[in-house]
Design a protein around this motif. Sequence first.
Motif, mmCIF file in Angstrom:
data_model
loop_
_atom_site.group_PDB
_atom_site.id
_atom_site.type_symbol
_atom_site.label_atom_id
_atom_site.label_comp_id
_atom_site.label_asym_id
_atom_site.label_seq_id
_atom_site.Cartn_x
_atom_site.Cartn_y
_atom_site.Cartn_z
ATOM 1 N N ALA A 158 0.839 -1.203 0.000
ATOM 2 C CA ALA A 158 0.000 0.000 0.000
ATOM 3 C C ALA A 158 0.870 1.247 0.000
ATOM 4 C CB ALA A 158 -0.929 -0.006 1.209
ATOM 5 N N ALA A 159 1.963 1.220 0.775
ATOM 6 C CA ALA A 159 2.878 2.365 0.810
ATOM 7 C C ALA A 159 3.501 2.603 -0.560
ATOM 8 C CB ALA A 159 3.959 2.126 1.854
ATOM 9 N N ALA A 160 3.900 1.528 -1.220
ATOM 10 C CA ALA A 160 4.485 1.657 -2.560
ATOM 11 C C ALA A 160 3.492 2.300 -3.525
ATOM 12 C CB ALA A 160 4.904 0.283 -3.075
ATOM 13 N N ARG A 161 2.226 1.901 -3.424
ATOM 14 C CA ARG A 161 1.195 2.479 -4.295
ATOM 15 C C ARG A 161 0.989 3.960 -4.019
ATOM 16 N NH1 ARG A 161 -2.938 -2.611 -3.431
ATOM 17 N NH2 ARG A 161 -2.088 -3.977 -5.096
ATOM 18 N N SER A 162 1.027 4.335 -2.732
ATOM 19 C CA SER A 162 0.855 5.748 -2.385
ATOM 20 C C SER A 162 2.028 6.577 -2.903
ATOM 21 C CB SER A 162 0.736 5.906 -0.866
ATOM 22 O OG SER A 162 -0.432 5.282 -0.395
ATOM 23 N N PHE A 163 3.245 6.083 -2.695
ATOM 24 C CA PHE A 163 4.419 6.801 -3.201
ATOM 25 C C PHE A 163 4.387 6.907 -4.722
ATOM 26 C CE2 PHE A 163 6.641 5.120 0.784
ATOM 27 C CZ PHE A 163 6.468 6.317 1.467
ATOM 28 N N GLU A 164 4.016 5.805 -5.361
ATOM 29 C CA GLU A 164 3.961 5.808 -6.826
ATOM 30 C C GLU A 164 2.905 6.780 -7.321
ATOM 31 O OE1 GLU A 164 4.811 5.011 -10.752
ATOM 32 O OE2 GLU A 164 5.951 4.434 -8.960
ATOM 33 N N GLY A 165 1.714 6.781 -6.665
ATOM 34 C CA GLY A 165 0.666 7.714 -7.062
ATOM 35 C C GLY A 165 1.104 9.154 -6.910
ATOM 36 N N GLY A 166 1.769 9.456 -5.810
ATOM 37 C CA GLY A 166 2.239 10.817 -5.594
ATOM 38 C C GLY A 166 3.315 11.246 -6.563
ATOM 39 N N SER A 167 4.076 10.289 -7.078
ATOM 40 C CA SER A 167 5.165 10.628 -8.004
ATOM 41 C C SER A 167 4.649 11.193 -9.318
ATOM 42 C CB SER A 167 6.039 9.393 -8.267
ATOM 43 O OG SER A 167 5.345 8.445 -9.078
ATOM 44 N N HIS A 168 3.363 10.971 -9.615
ATOM 45 C CA HIS A 168 2.776 11.463 -10.866
ATOM 46 C C HIS A 168 2.134 12.840 -10.711
ATOM 47 C CE1 HIS A 168 3.560 7.648 -12.814
ATOM 48 N NE2 HIS A 168 2.941 7.011 -11.826
ATOM 49 N N VAL A 169 2.108 13.354 -9.484
ATOM 50 C CA VAL A 169 1.577 14.696 -9.248
ATOM 51 C C VAL A 169 2.539 15.723 -9.835
ATOM 52 C CG1 VAL A 169 1.088 16.392 -7.431
ATOM 53 C CG2 VAL A 169 0.275 14.051 -7.186
ATOM 54 N N PRO A 170 2.033 16.799 -10.446
ATOM 55 C CA PRO A 170 2.933 17.820 -11.007
ATOM 56 C C PRO A 170 3.936 18.337 -9.978
ATOM 57 C CG PRO A 170 0.663 18.236 -11.690
ATOM 58 C CD PRO A 170 0.610 17.107 -10.698
ATOM 59 N N ASN A 171 5.192 18.439 -10.397
ATOM 60 C CA ASN A 171 6.289 18.949 -9.557
ATOM 61 C C ASN A 171 6.564 18.070 -8.327
ATOM 62 O OD1 ASN A 171 6.606 21.328 -11.215
ATOM 63 N ND2 ASN A 171 4.757 22.134 -10.223
ATOM 64 N N ALA A 172 6.234 16.796 -8.423
ATOM 65 C CA ALA A 172 6.484 15.885 -7.296
ATOM 66 C C ALA A 172 7.978 15.726 -7.057
ATOM 67 C CB ALA A 172 5.857 14.532 -7.573
ATOM 68 N N ASN A 173 8.337 15.559 -5.797
ATOM 69 C CA ASN A 173 9.733 15.335 -5.428
ATOM 70 C C ASN A 173 10.165 13.948 -5.919
ATOM 71 O OD1 ASN A 173 12.124 14.646 -3.790
ATOM 72 N ND2 ASN A 173 11.629 16.507 -2.663
ATOM 73 N N PRO A 174 11.360 13.838 -6.493
ATOM 74 C CA PRO A 174 11.853 12.523 -6.967
ATOM 75 C C PRO A 174 11.962 11.475 -5.875
ATOM 76 C CG PRO A 174 13.186 14.313 -7.872
ATOM 77 C CD PRO A 174 12.274 14.933 -6.855
ATOM 78 N N VAL A 175 11.953 11.906 -4.600
ATOM 79 C CA VAL A 175 12.062 10.946 -3.494
ATOM 80 C C VAL A 175 10.907 9.947 -3.512
ATOM 81 C CG1 VAL A 175 10.761 12.280 -1.769
ATOM 82 C CG2 VAL A 175 12.582 10.743 -1.037
ATOM 83 N N LEU A 176 9.759 10.339 -4.075
ATOM 84 C CA LEU A 176 8.605 9.438 -4.107
ATOM 85 C C LEU A 176 8.889 8.201 -4.954
ATOM 86 C CD1 LEU A 176 5.918 12.202 -4.399
ATOM 87 C CD2 LEU A 176 5.905 10.461 -2.630
ATOM 88 N N LYS A 177 9.516 8.390 -6.077
ATOM 89 C CA LYS A 177 9.872 7.250 -6.932
ATOM 90 C C LYS A 177 10.836 6.323 -6.209
ATOM 91 C CE LYS A 177 8.053 7.291 -11.184
ATOM 92 N NZ LYS A 177 7.321 6.114 -11.716
ATOM 93 N N ARG A 178 11.823 6.901 -5.523
ATOM 94 C CA ARG A 178 12.807 6.097 -4.798
ATOM 95 C C ARG A 178 12.148 5.320 -3.662
ATOM 96 N NH1 ARG A 178 15.866 10.940 -5.215
ATOM 97 N NH2 ARG A 178 15.641 11.341 -2.977
ATOM 98 N N MET A 179 11.228 5.977 -2.960
ATOM 99 C CA MET A 179 10.555 5.302 -1.849
ATOM 100 C C MET A 179 9.651 4.182 -2.349
ATOM 101 S SD MET A 179 11.576 6.377 1.054
ATOM 102 C CE MET A 179 13.212 6.525 0.340
ATOM 103 N N ALA A 180 8.997 4.391 -3.485
ATOM 104 C CA ALA A 180 8.150 3.336 -4.053
ATOM 105 C C ALA A 180 8.980 2.101 -4.366
ATOM 106 C CB ALA A 180 7.457 3.857 -5.318
ATOM 107 N N ALA A 181 10.160 2.309 -4.927
ATOM 108 C CA ALA A 181 11.035 1.181 -5.247
ATOM 109 C C ALA A 181 11.523 0.477 -3.985
ATOM 110 C CB ALA A 181 12.219 1.673 -6.077
ATOM 111 N N ARG A 182 11.866 1.256 -2.955
ATOM 112 C CA ARG A 182 12.361 0.656 -1.709
ATOM 113 C C ARG A 182 11.288 -0.177 -1.015
ATOM 114 N NH1 ARG A 182 16.609 4.105 1.889
ATOM 115 N NH2 ARG A 182 18.289 4.171 0.350
#
Length: 293
Positions: A158-182
């Motif tokens: 669920a956390a990975a999905r939330s991070f991944e969803g947030g990564s598609h928001v305009p101007n999202a911080n790249p940390v979201l993609k990294r956290m989704a992968a972790r």
Amino acid sequence: MSRCSTMVVACLLSSCLIASFFVAAKVEAVSPTSSMEDVLFISSPEFAKRVSLGYSGLLADIYWMRVVQYFGNKHLKDSMQYKSLAPLLDITTTLDPNLVVAYEWGSTFLDQPPPAGAGDDAAAIDLIRKGIRNNPNNWYLYFTMGFIQYTGQHDYLAAARSFEGGSHVPNANPVLKRMAARMLTDAGSPETARSMWESIYEESDDQDLKKNAELHLACLVIDDEVPKLQQVVSEFQKRFGRMPDSWRELVSVGALRGIPLDPEGNPYILSSSGRVVVSNPKRFPFIHEGKPS
């Protein structure tokens, strides 16, 4: 009702609410065992919105002040219950759906176990989901939801999905993609936990959240150091057939370079049984290692 009359009524309402908060504080001071802190003078978010008479932003600020006051009083007393925290936050964010700090701050302290917070993961997730519905382009709210799903619910998918969803928001911080992968590869490691709290410290503008992140990072340091110190003690016992008398003895035989200190600069305690514990466990409520027995 004329504009002038509306403003007068709104000011009167605000004054009454503020006065009620001070009355509650006075009653609590006179009778510390009373439950006035957990009284909601208006319990319905919808009713609060209606009686704001178009001044919901002003009333939201008043309720936000009440949230901070309520949590602060409870926290100072090491309270194990925060019954009114979730409803107060619900009223505040209904009055002002765009008060992002209330979602970020509120969900964090709803999630943390007592006495550091309410220990209510479900309420924390409900609040942050409400925040995302009202502020769908705020990437930090997705980060916060993923963080709570990670730390509070241990639901890494669920956390990975939330991070991944947030990564598609305009101007999202790249940390979201990294956290989704972790979350999908290395969610249980101390390095991941440290990275998460460092991200909160770096990205949050709220000083309470920054201090909370610093405290969690300090606790992670202790959880890393204590097992290593325990290993040094164990090796001394194997070598000399007894427990060391003190840290100084371990220093004298070259097992340590100096007396080990916790993140606040206080020496760890070495008990006669050889256990390593922190000198003031109340200062580090999130540690897993170094707790007194």
